[in-house]
Design a protein around this motif. Structure first.
Motif, PDB file in Angstrom:
ATOM      1  N   ASN A 113      28.237 -35.072  24.370  1.00  0.00           N
ATOM      2  CA  ASN A 113      28.190 -34.573  22.837  1.00  0.00           C
ATOM      3  C   ASN A 113      27.531 -33.180  23.155  1.00  0.00           C
ATOM      4  O   ASN A 113      27.118 -32.608  21.679  1.00  0.00           O
ATOM      5  CB  ASN A 113      28.269 -35.442  21.975  1.00  0.00           C
ATOM      6  CG  ASN A 113      28.692 -35.637  20.608  1.00  0.00           C
ATOM      7  OD1 ASN A 113      29.448 -35.049  20.889  1.00  0.00           O
ATOM      8  ND2 ASN A 113      27.929 -35.742  19.591  1.00  0.00           N
ATOM      9  N   ASN A 114      28.112 -32.235  23.897  1.00  0.00           N
ATOM     10  CA  ASN A 114      27.834 -31.015  23.025  1.00  0.00           C
ATOM     11  C   ASN A 114      26.284 -30.664  23.126  1.00  0.00           C
ATOM     12  O   ASN A 114      25.272 -29.312  22.429  1.00  0.00           O
ATOM     13  CB  ASN A 114      28.460 -29.849  22.019  1.00  0.00           C
ATOM     14  CG  ASN A 114      29.206 -29.960  22.571  1.00  0.00           C
ATOM     15  OD1 ASN A 114      29.739 -29.582  22.958  1.00  0.00           O
ATOM     16  ND2 ASN A 114      30.727 -30.655  21.212  1.00  0.00           N
ATOM     17  N   GLY A 115      25.361 -31.850  23.588  1.00  0.00           N
ATOM     18  CA  GLY A 115      24.334 -31.662  23.917  1.00  0.00           C
ATOM     19  C   GLY A 115      23.136 -32.735  22.114  1.00  0.00           C
ATOM     20  O   GLY A 115      22.326 -32.955  22.249  1.00  0.00           O
ATOM     21  N   ASN A 116      24.010 -32.913  21.904  1.00  0.00           N
ATOM     22  CA  ASN A 116      23.857 -33.503  20.632  1.00  0.00           C
ATOM     23  C   ASN A 116      23.198 -35.487  20.597  1.00  0.00           C
ATOM     24  O   ASN A 116      22.940 -35.894  19.867  1.00  0.00           O
ATOM     25  CB  ASN A 116      24.711 -33.485  19.120  1.00  0.00           C
ATOM     26  CG  ASN A 116      25.544 -31.850  18.713  1.00  0.00           C
ATOM     27  OD1 ASN A 116      24.752 -31.252  18.344  1.00  0.00           O
ATOM     28  ND2 ASN A 116      26.173 -31.454  18.650  1.00  0.00           N
ATOM     29  N   ASP A 117      23.674 -35.464  21.686  1.00  0.00           N
ATOM     30  CA  ASP A 117      23.001 -37.098  22.061  1.00  0.00           C
ATOM     31  C   ASP A 117      21.846 -36.950  22.900  1.00  0.00           C
ATOM     32  O   ASP A 117      21.195 -38.102  22.573  1.00  0.00           O
ATOM     33  CB  ASP A 117      24.028 -37.530  22.948  1.00  0.00           C
ATOM     34  CG  ASP A 117      25.164 -38.281  22.090  1.00  0.00           C
ATOM     35  OD1 ASP A 117      25.331 -37.754  20.670  1.00  0.00           O
ATOM     36  OD2 ASP A 117      26.380 -38.068  22.765  1.00  0.00           O
ATOM     37  N   ASN A 118      21.596 -35.740  22.947  1.00  0.00           N
ATOM     38  CA  ASN A 118      19.242 -35.782  23.424  1.00  0.00           C
ATOM     39  C   ASN A 118      18.605 -36.336  22.158  1.00  0.00           C
ATOM     40  O   ASN A 118      19.304 -36.889  21.520  1.00  0.00           O
ATOM     41  CB  ASN A 118      18.996 -34.451  23.688  1.00  0.00           C
ATOM     42  CG  ASN A 118      19.314 -34.152  24.801  1.00  0.00           C
ATOM     43  OD1 ASN A 118      19.903 -34.399  25.926  1.00  0.00           O
ATOM     44  ND2 ASN A 118      20.486 -32.528  25.230  1.00  0.00           N
ATOM     45  N   PRO A 119      17.458 -36.581  22.524  1.00  0.00           N
ATOM     46  CA  PRO A 119      16.578 -37.213  21.451  1.00  0.00           C
ATOM     47  C   PRO A 119      16.574 -36.082  20.745  1.00  0.00           C
ATOM     48  O   PRO A 119      16.342 -35.003  20.762  1.00  0.00           O
ATOM     49  CB  PRO A 119      15.058 -37.333  22.724  1.00  0.00           C
ATOM     50  CG  PRO A 119      16.059 -37.503  24.125  1.00  0.00           C
ATOM     51  CD  PRO A 119      17.492 -36.989  23.966  1.00  0.00           C
ATOM     52  N   ARG A 120      16.459 -37.128  19.639  1.00  0.00           N
ATOM     53  CA  ARG A 120      16.577 -36.778  18.735  1.00  0.00           C
ATOM     54  C   ARG A 120      14.207 -35.720  17.606  1.00  0.00           C
ATOM     55  O   ARG A 120      13.221 -36.728  18.191  1.00  0.00           O
ATOM     56  CB  ARG A 120      16.454 -37.335  16.963  1.00  0.00           C
ATOM     57  CG  ARG A 120      16.266 -36.340  15.978  1.00  0.00           C
ATOM     58  CD  ARG A 120      16.988 -37.559  15.258  1.00  0.00           C
ATOM     59  NE  ARG A 120      16.707 -38.642  14.302  1.00  0.00           N
ATOM     60  CZ  ARG A 120      16.690 -39.500  14.012  1.00  0.00           C
ATOM     61  NH1 ARG A 120      18.681 -39.994  13.381  1.00  0.00           N
ATOM     62  NH2 ARG A 120      16.622 -40.305  13.364  1.00  0.00           N
ATOM     63  N   CYS A 121      14.211 -34.853  17.391  1.00  0.00           N
ATOM     64  CA  CYS A 121      12.737 -34.229  17.308  1.00  0.00           C
ATOM     65  C   CYS A 121      12.951 -34.346  15.611  1.00  0.00           C
ATOM     66  O   CYS A 121      11.773 -35.133  15.315  1.00  0.00           O
ATOM     67  CB  CYS A 121      12.368 -33.230  17.733  1.00  0.00           C
ATOM     68  SG  CYS A 121      11.256 -31.587  16.610  1.00  0.00           S
ATOM     69  N   ALA A 122      13.549 -34.335  15.007  1.00  0.00           N
ATOM     70  CA  ALA A 122      13.191 -34.295  13.639  1.00  0.00           C
ATOM     71  C   ALA A 122      14.573 -34.277  12.614  1.00  0.00           C
ATOM     72  O   ALA A 122      15.451 -34.083  13.573  1.00  0.00           O
ATOM     73  CB  ALA A 122      12.195 -32.772  12.975  1.00  0.00           C
ATOM     74  N   ILE A 123      14.471 -34.951  11.840  1.00  0.00           N
ATOM     75  CA  ILE A 123      16.188 -34.371  10.776  1.00  0.00           C
ATOM     76  C   ILE A 123      15.326 -33.255   9.601  1.00  0.00           C
ATOM     77  O   ILE A 123      14.012 -33.998   8.961  1.00  0.00           O
ATOM     78  CB  ILE A 123      16.447 -35.322   9.746  1.00  0.00           C
ATOM     79  CG1 ILE A 123      17.321 -36.456  10.736  1.00  0.00           C
ATOM     80  CG2 ILE A 123      17.368 -34.812   8.545  1.00  0.00           C
ATOM     81  CD1 ILE A 123      17.175 -37.879  10.637  1.00  0.00           C
ATOM     82  N   ILE A 124      16.079 -32.708   9.123  1.00  0.00           N
ATOM     83  CA  ILE A 124      15.073 -31.450   8.530  1.00  0.00           C
ATOM     84  C   ILE A 124      16.363 -31.334   6.570  1.00  0.00           C
ATOM     85  O   ILE A 124      17.354 -32.322   6.186  1.00  0.00           O
ATOM     86  CB  ILE A 124      16.194 -29.516   8.573  1.00  0.00           C
ATOM     87  CG1 ILE A 124      15.620 -29.185   9.881  1.00  0.00           C
ATOM     88  CG2 ILE A 124      15.752 -28.993   7.203  1.00  0.00           C
ATOM     89  CD1 ILE A 124      16.440 -28.278  10.529  1.00  0.00           C
ATOM     90  N   HIS A 125      15.230 -31.570   5.636  1.00  0.00           N
ATOM     91  CA  HIS A 125      15.430 -31.591   4.218  1.00  0.00           C
ATOM     92  C   HIS A 125      14.343 -30.893   3.359  1.00  0.00           C
ATOM     93  O   HIS A 125      14.110 -29.951   3.735  1.00  0.00           O
ATOM     94  CB  HIS A 125      14.946 -32.983   3.639  1.00  0.00           C
ATOM     95  CG  HIS A 125      15.416 -34.429   4.435  1.00  0.00           C
ATOM     96  ND1 HIS A 125      17.046 -34.283   4.338  1.00  0.00           N
ATOM     97  CD2 HIS A 125      15.135 -35.576   5.565  1.00  0.00           C
ATOM     98  CE1 HIS A 125      17.304 -35.965   4.709  1.00  0.00           C
ATOM     99  NE2 HIS A 125      16.172 -35.708   5.943  1.00  0.00           N
ATOM    100  N   ASN A 126      15.091 -30.372   2.415  1.00  0.00           N
ATOM    101  CA  ASN A 126      14.846 -29.756   1.787  1.00  0.00           C
ATOM    102  C   ASN A 126      13.939 -28.458   2.149  1.00  0.00           C
ATOM    103  O   ASN A 126      13.008 -27.823   1.347  1.00  0.00           O
ATOM    104  CB  ASN A 126      13.648 -30.003   0.321  1.00  0.00           C
ATOM    105  CG  ASN A 126      14.169 -31.837  -0.148  1.00  0.00           C
ATOM    106  OD1 ASN A 126      15.295 -32.151  -0.171  1.00  0.00           O
ATOM    107  ND2 ASN A 126      13.617 -33.182   0.130  1.00  0.00           N
ATOM    108  N   VAL A 127      14.713 -28.118   2.538  1.00  0.00           N
ATOM    109  CA  VAL A 127      13.897 -26.632   2.782  1.00  0.00           C
ATOM    110  C   VAL A 127      14.756 -25.141   1.663  1.00  0.00           C
ATOM    111  O   VAL A 127      16.075 -25.408   1.922  1.00  0.00           O
ATOM    112  CB  VAL A 127      14.714 -26.178   3.861  1.00  0.00           C
ATOM    113  CG1 VAL A 127      13.848 -24.320   4.327  1.00  0.00           C
ATOM    114  CG2 VAL A 127      14.306 -26.822   5.226  1.00  0.00           C
TER     115      VAL A 127
END
Length: 197
Positions: A113-127
């Motif tokens: 999936n273009n590398g999008n299925d690798n383990p997740r580090c974080a989800i970005i919010h409110n920058v």
């Protein structure tokens, strides 16, 4: 003479603490990892490489990576080896701050999936507009760093991405013989071959 030395020291401390707008102090301590960038699509003037050009400018034309409006847009950095990623800094555009909301950062060695299925580090919010956010990834290992926005018909804009870490040690291997075969554990992979007697 003592007071002039004190003034020089004070100025030196101020210069050390000063940060330019939108750029993090971490870049003055560590050197960002190098690699090549690619993304799911690009608006004119918003190619993937603009997010790693060293400029923290939040004006998107020829300064920020910017996808077209599409389903599930992504941006990927391929590092020049497998690294333990400690910190990732991302600078937001000067308008439309919500375009980074919900963006997932993934790190790993696979291109499923273009590398999008690798383990997740974080989800970005409110920058906030034009500002830089630092994300801790605590030594996650991988060659690919993905920014993935799993939403329909949306944009992904990254004005600067800096990835910090250290080269991962090579995987260790253990070989045992069982039932006439060599079983080798290399990192997390199990390999086998015919044993030689």
């Amino acid at each position: 003479m003592g007071s002039s030395r004190l003034i020089c020291c004070f100025i030196g401390v101020l210069l050390h603490l000063w940060k330019s707008p939108g750029c993090s102090a971490a870049s003055s301590i560590d050197v960002p990892l190098r690699g090549a960038a690619i993304q799911s699509s690009a608006l004119p003037g918003g190619g993937a490489g603009w997010a790693i050009d060293g400029s923290c400018s939040p004006i998107w034309v020829q300064s920020c990576a910017h996808t077209k409006q599409q389903d599930n847009p992504w941006w990927r950095l391929q590092l020049d080896g497998v690294y333990r990623v400690s910190v990732i800094e991302v600078t937001n555009r000067n308008v439309f701050m919500e375009r980074l909301d919900g963006v997932e950062i993934h790190i790993g060695d696979l291109l499923v999936n273009n590398g999008n299925d690798n383990p997740r580090c974080a989800i970005i919010h409110n920058v906030p507009d034009s500002l830089t956010q630092s994300v801790q990834c605590w030594g996650m290992e991988g060659m690919y760093v993905n920014f993935y926005k799993p939403f329909p018909f949306t944009y992904l804009t990254l004005c600067e991405v800096k990835v910090y870490g250290e080269l991962a040690p090579p995987p260790t291997s253990i070989t045992i013989q069982a039932m006439g075969r060599n079983l080798t554990l290399v990192g997390k992979r199990l390999c086998w071959s015919d044993a030689l007697f």
